[in-house]
Design a protein around this motif. Sequence first.
Motif, PDB file in Angstrom:
ATOM      1  N   ARG A   1      63.381 -38.838 -60.277  1.00  0.00           N
ATOM      2  CA  ARG A   1      63.719 -39.988 -60.150  1.00  0.00           C
ATOM      3  C   ARG A   1      63.427 -40.633 -58.635  1.00  0.00           C
ATOM      4  O   ARG A   1      63.025 -41.733 -58.445  1.00  0.00           O
ATOM      5  CB  ARG A   1      65.220 -40.318 -60.608  1.00  0.00           C
ATOM      6  CG  ARG A   1      65.797 -42.054 -60.672  1.00  0.00           C
ATOM      7  CD  ARG A   1      67.102 -41.918 -60.944  1.00  0.00           C
ATOM      8  NE  ARG A   1      67.607 -40.842 -62.111  1.00  0.00           N
ATOM      9  CZ  ARG A   1      67.696 -41.557 -63.449  1.00  0.00           C
ATOM     10  NH1 ARG A   1      66.967 -42.495 -63.724  1.00  0.00           N
ATOM     11  NH2 ARG A   1      67.845 -40.657 -64.301  1.00  0.00           N
ATOM     12  N   PRO A   2      63.979 -39.694 -57.735  1.00  0.00           N
ATOM     13  CA  PRO A   2      63.837 -40.473 -56.380  1.00  0.00           C
ATOM     14  C   PRO A   2      62.244 -40.543 -55.677  1.00  0.00           C
ATOM     15  O   PRO A   2      62.044 -41.006 -54.852  1.00  0.00           O
ATOM     16  CB  PRO A   2      64.548 -39.420 -55.320  1.00  0.00           C
ATOM     17  CG  PRO A   2      64.918 -38.266 -56.354  1.00  0.00           C
ATOM     18  CD  PRO A   2      64.672 -38.603 -57.726  1.00  0.00           C
ATOM     19  N   LEU A   3      61.450 -39.840 -56.570  1.00  0.00           N
ATOM     20  CA  LEU A   3      60.032 -39.861 -56.226  1.00  0.00           C
ATOM     21  C   LEU A   3      59.129 -41.021 -56.898  1.00  0.00           C
ATOM     22  O   LEU A   3      57.987 -41.369 -56.632  1.00  0.00           O
ATOM     23  CB  LEU A   3      59.345 -38.486 -56.481  1.00  0.00           C
ATOM     24  CG  LEU A   3      60.033 -37.180 -55.857  1.00  0.00           C
ATOM     25  CD1 LEU A   3      59.565 -35.986 -56.404  1.00  0.00           C
ATOM     26  CD2 LEU A   3      59.830 -37.325 -54.558  1.00  0.00           C
ATOM     27  N   LEU A   4      59.846 -41.493 -58.006  1.00  0.00           N
ATOM     28  CA  LEU A   4      59.246 -42.738 -58.673  1.00  0.00           C
ATOM     29  C   LEU A   4      59.330 -44.020 -57.986  1.00  0.00           C
ATOM     30  O   LEU A   4      60.145 -44.145 -57.070  1.00  0.00           O
ATOM     31  CB  LEU A   4      60.051 -42.933 -59.888  1.00  0.00           C
ATOM     32  CG  LEU A   4      59.765 -41.821 -61.065  1.00  0.00           C
ATOM     33  CD1 LEU A   4      60.768 -42.023 -62.415  1.00  0.00           C
ATOM     34  CD2 LEU A   4      58.506 -41.654 -61.572  1.00  0.00           C
ATOM     35  N   PRO A   5      58.382 -45.014 -58.206  1.00  0.00           N
ATOM     36  CA  PRO A   5      58.447 -46.339 -57.609  1.00  0.00           C
ATOM     37  C   PRO A   5      59.788 -47.023 -57.916  1.00  0.00           C
ATOM     38  O   PRO A   5      60.465 -46.682 -58.831  1.00  0.00           O
ATOM     39  CB  PRO A   5      57.214 -46.909 -58.251  1.00  0.00           C
ATOM     40  CG  PRO A   5      56.439 -46.068 -58.655  1.00  0.00           C
ATOM     41  CD  PRO A   5      57.193 -44.763 -58.947  1.00  0.00           C
ATOM     42  N   LEU A   6      60.199 -47.688 -57.039  1.00  0.00           N
ATOM     43  CA  LEU A   6      61.667 -48.206 -56.913  1.00  0.00           C
ATOM     44  C   LEU A   6      61.951 -48.951 -58.332  1.00  0.00           C
ATOM     45  O   LEU A   6      62.828 -48.838 -59.010  1.00  0.00           O
ATOM     46  CB  LEU A   6      61.947 -49.241 -56.103  1.00  0.00           C
ATOM     47  CG  LEU A   6      61.965 -48.706 -54.683  1.00  0.00           C
ATOM     48  CD1 LEU A   6      62.017 -49.795 -53.432  1.00  0.00           C
ATOM     49  CD2 LEU A   6      63.237 -47.616 -54.493  1.00  0.00           C
TER      50      LEU A   6
END
Length: 176
Positions: free
Chosen positions: A117-122
């Motif tokens: 999740r933190p690595l995915l686009p916003l």
Amino acid sequence: MPPRPPAEPRFAADAMLGRLARWLRVLGWDTFFDATVHDPELVRRADAEDRVLLTRDRHLLRALAPRRHIEIRHDAPLAQLVQVVRVLDPPPPAELFLRCTVCNGVLSAPVDLDQARPLLPLGLRHDPPTPVRACPDCGRLYWPGSHVRRMRDALVRSLPGWLDAAGREGSAGANR
């Protein structure tokens, strides 16, 4: 020597064929590509690793005589891909998008969404797509986005009937 139809195709693509290399990786086929590798080293590596060398360079073929090769005759990457499939007549892959299109690494099993999740686009963090896979070699994340549908459609148009069993839902495509 003409290329034999491999059970698991393995390729080495010369510096002019980077986009073809990406399409071969979409099909899950091990494809070495490094535009900085000089022709003699590329041929040596292709021969040593029993890869089919893909090139548009007739001089390379005459001067260095790779054991297994296909002289690519088309400009458009999908037409080049069609040529490779027609020459080798390999079985279609069972699933698409299993390799990193950038570095050729084999993608991981789906990763935990809390880690991804933190690595995915916003825009995707609230409702992340599944599955999300990672390349263990370069760290890129892959998931089934709209580009996967477009790429699959382009393959089906280019290779009608050949991919009928391949690329079922759940395949993750390049996104990052």
